[in-house]
Design a protein around this motif. Sequence first.
Motif, PDB file in Angstrom:
ATOM      1  N   HIS D  29      32.709 -51.085  41.348  1.00 55.71           N
ATOM      2  CA  HIS D  29      31.611 -50.271  40.847  1.00 55.71           C
ATOM      3  C   HIS D  29      31.033 -49.477  42.006  1.00 55.71           C
ATOM      4  O   HIS D  29      30.493 -50.030  42.951  1.00 55.71           O
ATOM      5  CB  HIS D  29      30.524 -51.153  40.208  1.00 55.71           C
ATOM      6  CG  HIS D  29      29.397 -50.336  39.677  1.00 55.71           C
ATOM      7  ND1 HIS D  29      28.150 -50.841  39.429  1.00 55.71           N
ATOM      8  CD2 HIS D  29      29.323 -49.023  39.345  1.00 55.71           C
ATOM      9  CE1 HIS D  29      27.351 -49.889  38.990  1.00 55.71           C
ATOM     10  NE2 HIS D  29      28.050 -48.771  38.925  1.00 55.71           N
ATOM     11  N   LEU D  30      31.189 -48.188  41.912  1.00 53.70           N
ATOM     12  CA  LEU D  30      30.709 -47.307  42.966  1.00 53.70           C
ATOM     13  C   LEU D  30      29.452 -46.617  42.443  1.00 53.70           C
ATOM     14  O   LEU D  30      29.505 -45.831  41.504  1.00 53.70           O
ATOM     15  CB  LEU D  30      31.811 -46.283  43.279  1.00 53.70           C
ATOM     16  CG  LEU D  30      31.550 -45.239  44.333  1.00 53.70           C
ATOM     17  CD1 LEU D  30      31.273 -45.900  45.684  1.00 53.70           C
ATOM     18  CD2 LEU D  30      32.756 -44.318  44.461  1.00 53.70           C
ATOM     19  N   ARG D  31      28.309 -46.942  43.097  1.00 47.01           N
ATOM     20  CA  ARG D  31      27.037 -46.415  42.586  1.00 47.01           C
ATOM     21  C   ARG D  31      26.702 -45.103  43.278  1.00 47.01           C
ATOM     22  O   ARG D  31      27.070 -44.888  44.424  1.00 47.01           O
ATOM     23  CB  ARG D  31      25.902 -47.402  42.877  1.00 47.01           C
ATOM     24  CG  ARG D  31      26.093 -48.748  42.231  1.00 47.01           C
ATOM     25  CD  ARG D  31      24.961 -49.670  42.665  1.00 47.01           C
ATOM     26  NE  ARG D  31      25.191 -51.014  42.219  1.00 47.01           N
ATOM     27  CZ  ARG D  31      24.917 -52.101  42.962  1.00 47.01           C
ATOM     28  NH1 ARG D  31      24.407 -51.968  44.181  1.00 47.01           N
ATOM     29  NH2 ARG D  31      25.142 -53.295  42.489  1.00 47.01           N
ATOM     30  N   PRO D  32      25.969 -44.277  42.568  1.00 41.14           N
ATOM     31  CA  PRO D  32      25.499 -43.060  43.235  1.00 41.14           C
ATOM     32  C   PRO D  32      24.611 -43.455  44.407  1.00 41.14           C
ATOM     33  O   PRO D  32      23.846 -44.420  44.305  1.00 41.14           O
ATOM     34  CB  PRO D  32      24.682 -42.345  42.155  1.00 41.14           C
ATOM     35  CG  PRO D  32      25.097 -42.963  40.865  1.00 41.14           C
ATOM     36  CD  PRO D  32      25.528 -44.348  41.172  1.00 41.14           C
ATOM     37  N   GLY D  33      24.722 -42.724  45.496  1.00 43.59           N
ATOM     38  CA  GLY D  33      23.857 -42.975  46.634  1.00 43.59           C
ATOM     39  C   GLY D  33      24.214 -44.194  47.441  1.00 43.59           C
ATOM     40  O   GLY D  33      23.365 -44.770  48.101  1.00 43.59           O
ATOM     41  N   GLU D  34      25.489 -44.600  47.405  1.00 47.29           N
ATOM     42  CA  GLU D  34      25.884 -45.683  48.307  1.00 47.29           C
ATOM     43  C   GLU D  34      27.174 -45.327  49.018  1.00 47.29           C
ATOM     44  O   GLU D  34      27.954 -44.499  48.548  1.00 47.29           O
ATOM     45  CB  GLU D  34      26.073 -47.007  47.545  1.00 47.29           C
ATOM     46  CG  GLU D  34      27.335 -47.049  46.715  1.00 47.29           C
ATOM     47  CD  GLU D  34      27.704 -48.453  46.244  1.00 47.29           C
ATOM     48  OE1 GLU D  34      27.166 -49.428  46.802  1.00 47.29           O
ATOM     49  OE2 GLU D  34      28.537 -48.577  45.331  1.00 47.29           O
ATOM     50  N   VAL D  35      27.350 -45.950  50.174  1.00 43.62           N
ATOM     51  CA  VAL D  35      28.647 -45.877  50.835  1.00 43.62           C
ATOM     52  C   VAL D  35      29.309 -47.216  50.594  1.00 43.62           C
ATOM     53  O   VAL D  35      28.841 -48.256  51.045  1.00 43.62           O
ATOM     54  CB  VAL D  35      28.508 -45.618  52.346  1.00 43.62           C
ATOM     55  CG1 VAL D  35      29.883 -45.673  52.997  1.00 43.62           C
ATOM     56  CG2 VAL D  35      27.852 -44.277  52.600  1.00 43.62           C
ATOM     57  N   HIS D  36      30.390 -47.139  49.832  1.00 42.15           N
ATOM     58  CA  HIS D  36      31.066 -48.359  49.427  1.00 42.15           C
ATOM     59  C   HIS D  36      32.400 -48.407  50.159  1.00 42.15           C
ATOM     60  O   HIS D  36      33.210 -47.506  50.036  1.00 42.15           O
ATOM     61  CB  HIS D  36      31.289 -48.322  47.910  1.00 42.15           C
ATOM     62  CG  HIS D  36      31.674 -49.630  47.324  1.00 42.15           C
ATOM     63  ND1 HIS D  36      31.019 -50.176  46.238  1.00 42.15           N
ATOM     64  CD2 HIS D  36      32.627 -50.519  47.674  1.00 42.15           C
ATOM     65  CE1 HIS D  36      31.574 -51.345  45.942  1.00 42.15           C
ATOM     66  NE2 HIS D  36      32.548 -51.564  46.809  1.00 42.15           N
ATOM     67  N   THR D  37      32.607 -49.440  50.928  1.00 40.62           N
ATOM     68  CA  THR D  37      33.836 -49.508  51.707  1.00 40.62           C
ATOM     69  C   THR D  37      34.876 -50.348  50.994  1.00 40.62           C
ATOM     70  O   THR D  37      34.553 -51.381  50.399  1.00 40.62           O
ATOM     71  CB  THR D  37      33.567 -50.111  53.097  1.00 40.62           C
ATOM     72  OG1 THR D  37      32.700 -49.233  53.794  1.00 40.62           O
ATOM     73  CG2 THR D  37      34.853 -50.267  53.882  1.00 40.62           C
ATOM     74  N   LEU D  38      36.116 -49.855  51.046  1.00 36.56           N
ATOM     75  CA  LEU D  38      37.232 -50.589  50.480  1.00 36.56           C
ATOM     76  C   LEU D  38      38.020 -51.122  51.662  1.00 36.56           C
ATOM     77  O   LEU D  38      38.404 -50.374  52.558  1.00 36.56           O
ATOM     78  CB  LEU D  38      38.090 -49.623  49.667  1.00 36.56           C
ATOM     79  CG  LEU D  38      38.929 -50.155  48.530  1.00 36.56           C
ATOM     80  CD1 LEU D  38      38.092 -50.999  47.588  1.00 36.56           C
ATOM     81  CD2 LEU D  38      39.533 -48.977  47.783  1.00 36.56           C
TER      82      LEU D  38
END
Lengths: 319, 339, 385, 502
Positions: D29-38
Amino acid sequence: MNRVLPLFHRWPFAFALLLALVLLVLNLIVSPSFLSPARLPGTLATLAPFVLVGFASTPSILAGGIDISVGPLATFINCLFVAVLLPAGLGSWHLAAPIILVVAAGIGALNGVLVAVVRLHPVVATTGMLFLLVGLSLTIAQNPVAAPDNWTEVLAGGIGFVPGAFLSIGVAGLIWFALRRTAFVSNLLATGESDISAYGSGVNIKVIRILAYTLGGLFAGIAGLALTAIVQSSQSSLAATYALLGLAAAVLGGTSLAGGRGGLLGALFGAVAIYLLQQLLTASGVAPSLIQFAYGAVLVVGVVLGATLLAPRLKRNAT
Amino acid sequence: MTLPRTQSPKAPAARATAWARFRARTIEVPALQILVVVALAAWLVITMPAIANPRSITSILVITSLLALAAMGQTLVVILGGLDLAAPGYILFGAFMAANVAGKLAVPSVVALLITVVVCGGIGALIGWICHRLTVQPLVVTLGIGAAITGATLFLADGDYSSAPPDALRSLASLRGTTFGLPFPPIILIVFLCGVGMWLFLNRTAAGRRFYATGINFRAARLARIRTSAVWTIVFAASGALAGVAGTFIASFGSGWSQTIGEPYLFSGLAAVLVGGSIFGSIRGSYTRTLLGALILTLLSTIIVSNGLTEAQSRIVFGVIILTVVSLYGRERHVRNRF
Amino acid sequence: APDSSAGAAPAQVSPAAAGTCGSVPTDAANDPNGLLADFPEEIAEGYNLYPYEIRKSAWAGYKSPKEGGFTAAIVGMPPASPFIASMSEAIRTSLQDNGVKIVGDFAPDDPSNVPLQLQQFNEALSLKPDVIIYTAIAPQPSVGLAKAAHDAGIPLVAAQIPIDSEFAVSVTRNTPLAVAQVTAGTVGALGGKGTVLRVEGIPGIPASTFANMGIDAVLKNCPEIKVAGSVTGFFQPATAQVEVQKFLATNPAGVDGVLQAGTMGVGIRNAFEESGMEVPPIADDGSSHGFSSWALANPDYPFFGTTTPSVRTGEAVVDVALRILKGDGPKINQIVQPSVIVSRENLATMADRSWNHNDLTDLAGAPEDYLPIDRLNEFFTQSDK
Amino acid sequence: MNNQPSGLMLAGVSKRFGATHALIDGHLHLRPGEVHTLLGENGSGKSTLVKILGGVHRSDAGSITLDGVPVNSRSPRAAMDLGIAVVFQEVLTAGNQSVLENVWLGSHGMFRRRLGRAGQRSITRDVLSRIAGEVPLDLPAGQLSLSERQSICIARALVRRPKVLILDESTASLDVKSRDLLFVELRRLKAEGTAILFISHRMDEVEEISDRVTVLRSGRSVSTVDRSDLSIDRLITDMTGNSGHDQTRRLPHDPGDIILRGTALRLSPASAPIDFELRAGEVVGLAGLEGHGQDQFIKRLAGVAAGPGSVDRILPEGDKGLTERNGDDLGVAYLPRERRGESLFESMSIRENFALPTLAKDRRGGLLDTRNTARRFEAFAQSLSLRFGAGQDAISTLSGGNQQKVLLARWLATDPKVLLLNDPTRGVDIGTKREIYAILHRLSAEGMSVVILSSEIDELVELVDRVLVFRDQAVFAQIDHSNLSTESIVAAYFGQKSEVHT
Ligand SMILES: Nc1ncnc2c1ncn2[C@@H]1O[C@H](COP(=O)(O)OP(=O)(O)OP(=O)(O)O)[C@@H](O)[C@H]1O
Ligand SMILES: Nc1ncnc2c1ncn2[C@@H]1O[C@H](COP(=O)(O)OP(=O)(O)OP(=O)(O)O)[C@@H](O)[C@H]1O
Ligand SMILES: [Mg+2]
Ligand SMILES: [Mg+2]
């Protein structure tokens, strides 16, 4: 030299242009009447198929492929017009021209589909098409058929003071010029140079490729008309003469076989240079076998010079 | 060098199923081509039972051999990722040497062959070296050189196309020729041996591997310390020499030559390579494939001739065959799989 | 060398009754204006089967303003065949011998390069010679050129490949007739029935088209001759051999005869020999040293061939050109001569046993057999030579 | 709409390539306004996931929604139209085209341009100045450095003002300066509400920029961790499935005799000459901002680039100049940097790729003994814990990191005395990296010398005896083992010599 070399780098066709100019001067020396108004339309008319076949080879090369079937396509169109359309009463220009251009573009598009959708290697696809087109030409016009008086004669002669060749070459040139003003040519060049990059950036490379071959087919169709204009008969045996000529013209004009670099101007000057060379050798009375020898030699020297001394070296990790 | 054995490899991410293996194999081995050959041969035998006689078979094999010989150099160049458009020129020169030099001037056949090899090989070497050194595309260079050789040969021949190659050469390709007492001409054996030699070279020698590597990735090959300049020079030299020799055989077989003797062999030679399934600049290119391709084309044109099809129709059949056969197994990868 | 003193008259090769298989059909020449009626019968007969319309020459009333010191331009074919090479050479020598200055001598690099030849023709026109001698690759587009030359006041003499225009004077052999004659002889030798193989030339070029006319005209009368197949030999003995061999591989029963478009006899013969078959009768238009000497060595072989006297062709062309310039007035635009037929009767005088059986040199025959001067005189209004 | 979560939702996404399950039941789940690292090992399916989002591949199963709207892109174009912009793992530029054309590549229609020239220029200049500094817009992209080209690719995504920005190992090709600029820009975009999916193998970067981290293992998404719970050890455990990789910094080391010497090497006509000596058993690091000469330098040492000065191999029987060809004889091996362009033979099998420079070892009576090749390869595959299907599979079936291991094996198999590595761990996952470090440590202990160019500072700190930092085509500083730290190297990058010994 320091000032000249960058010019060559900037414009890939500069070398062919220079070569053409030198050959033009030599021609005028050997045969001063060469550019006389009386001869000019005839000269331009024999030049036109050269140039147009060169044009026809260019878009596919720019798209990173190659089309070796444009020469046979031009002869096929010639046979189609003289041996099928004229006898069938479809020879008037407002009927024949659209039919021919649609057929030619369609065959080009078929090449494009084979390359882009079926994903055949361009050499394979267009070699197959070459066999098909030669076979079809022989089927519809096994023997040369003389054409009755028809509108293509205008292309060999002229309208008023305008040589007819300007018309055929001009139409092709205009189409390209118009396309240059759109995003198409940028998309085409990027696809040719790195299809991965273009695809990953959202360019529809399939359509671009199909359009490139279609455009080549269209130009080959015009070449077929220009050819008909001078031979005024169906000449299925001409396929061999034009088979690889367009390629030579395009590459001599600085279009890179690796794709993504070059343009119609290069093919124009390349074709003019080859034509002027033949003309020069002819006018100076060289034995026919040596015409071929010199043509080959100049082609090699031209390509080698153009590709090494004059082409820019892309510097990786430039400092 | 010894390295410590760390833990055993983690479960292979790509454990191919037997089916995937099988598919990969069928692509590696020219299985489809063999199938096509068998099918065509069966068709010929069924529709024309009379063909199953030694003479007809020899005849088909000799014609195949000539085509295969002419396409041998082209195969190498295609594996290297290029095209040799000078082939008609070399063939013309070879034919000229056979007919006018060995035949008319009575120069010993061996000498004529040797001159052919040296001249065509030398020109080829020059092409290879120049293209490598100056990084120009061989396509147009070979096109130009081909025209130049043709012109020069015709100049030398000076309109004399009436001589025939000497009997010594003709017996090599003659249907009535014998090989060590066996009733087939030596050319079949020669091409067969070439096939075996090429297979060994390509699959079982270090030089063959380096050659493939150069075709697949030129820059990486250099960095893997392969002498790419030598590879290019030798391959184009071999292409020239082989096409030249093919020219002498073609002239010897047909007992004569003419200005356009080489031209049909450019496109049908290329067709043999392509129908065989060799792919430009890939490990999937071999002479075995070309041999099969040549056999397919010869069988096909035999069927065409025997069914009374015209030249025009045979061209169309050739075109269709190239397109269908190659689209069955020779498709390029989709861009998305080249990311 | 062949003994050239005998056999001047074309041998009678067609004993079959008219309209039956093995006869040469006598279709009237294409002469709507009855121009041939003014000619002696034997000349008019030579136009049998000739396809182009016979017209009044546009140069009938022409005379060069010059008295001598003529100039000529040659637009020829590349010396791709021995015939062309030797004819071109004869044209050159003959012009020089007659004091004509050659101001331009052109030929394209390839025998199929029509545009280059057209370009060269324009170059020749621009040199404004007194006469142009032209061997066309493609006769159809040349019709327009002939008109252009006429407009420029330059007579055009077409050598070997005729041009269908009143503005050009064509000097040529009657190819359809020659092929019909050898074809008739061959099917006659088969007794009017059996299977034959056709070997085509280069599809699409005039020589091939003319040859097919001749063959078709003869076969029209032959319901019992079956065409078993047809291969394309491109006028090259080598190619013809390969193709015929492929045919024979699938037809091991062979055929009873071979009808070919010309000059490929040796290759076809070799194909049969190589396939271990007896050589059937082969219509050998444009015969060669190799075939004729082989036929000589096989006395039972029914031989029907033609000679192509290249040197004399060249000389006759130059002769015609000079006559036009001097105002002799050509009567018609097509100067046509039937070929010399070689058969068993005159073979011994034409061929030489010592020739190599694979020698492809044209069988030239005797020079005086072809368009001799007195025959040529008939084509001009003023022939006081 | 209300019950639909905003942002990008992946549920149960799977993808198979033939027999390879690249992605199994992927959740994200990738939310607006976040940096999500894989995060994940090589071949764990990160790029596959990215390519599915980017429209390159279609998933076999599962659902993807963006703000509740299903995402079913059939092409990168379609993904782009949905507001998903992807910077793919490869640096995708067309070298002959100008920077400007490259930045706008794909933004236009087939014929229609989206924006006037002037508009394009000003936006491009603006975006590029924020992530890469000054880049001339009319230069062909091929003349730029790798880092600049990567910046172009990122700019290409940014000018589209995407809702979702995906960066697949984009920082691997960026130099430190550009990376820092990029991070500033990412934070800005985040504040504007852009959802950012970030992929990197560099733990420092992950720590610095991530709001949340999702770990993939063998194609499965195994965990998602908030920034507050972030710990490298935990991530590594999740990635590899076992803990126990401990970080070992190289201990100071007694170097042996000189075995390689570079004399008066000049990297550009105007730059200062460099003298360089390499001792047996030494591990020397090369560092510097992209394009400052370190790359040229290692190529000179390898003999694959020419220039003023000489490189000699010091042998008991005398010095020998190094050339492009004699490296194998002299025991010098060079692993080039650009994997696809300079190392891989894509249609060849894994084994053939491995064996190419060492074919002589498999020769029996003039012919190749392929079984011997297989034996030799197996040994290396074991010790490098290579993940592959079968040795005769095409090398292109391997993930990038595994390809890198095959290439390392290729050169280790030549028994080199001097191993020159040009950025060997770029794009290699942390587990593999550690394995590679361990191997290099062992080999250097056995007396092999290693020169390693790295764009990763931590790697240098962990691995080498001394570092040469390049600036303006010359060695700006030499940092020895005792002074080696992230700070000292970065300082030297930017021309500060405060705590640096020359
Ligand atoms: N087009 C393809 N065809 C076949 N297999 C593929 C393809 N693309 C990826 N794979 C395989 O799928 C698996 C996952 O690859 P992917 O590229 O997603 O890994 P990754 O996590 O990005 O690794 P890296 O960190 O090395 O980039 C690998 O085993 C790879 O070999
Ligand atoms: N020096 C260079 N010059 C030009 N292009 C380069 C250079 N170095 C790398 N590239 C390009 O950038 C691409 C990305 O390279 P990189 O080594 O980062 O691979 P990667 O895809 O990240 O590897 P992995 O799949 O293991 O994560 C390369 O494939 C290459 O095309
Ligand atoms: Mg990846
Ligand atoms: Mg990676």
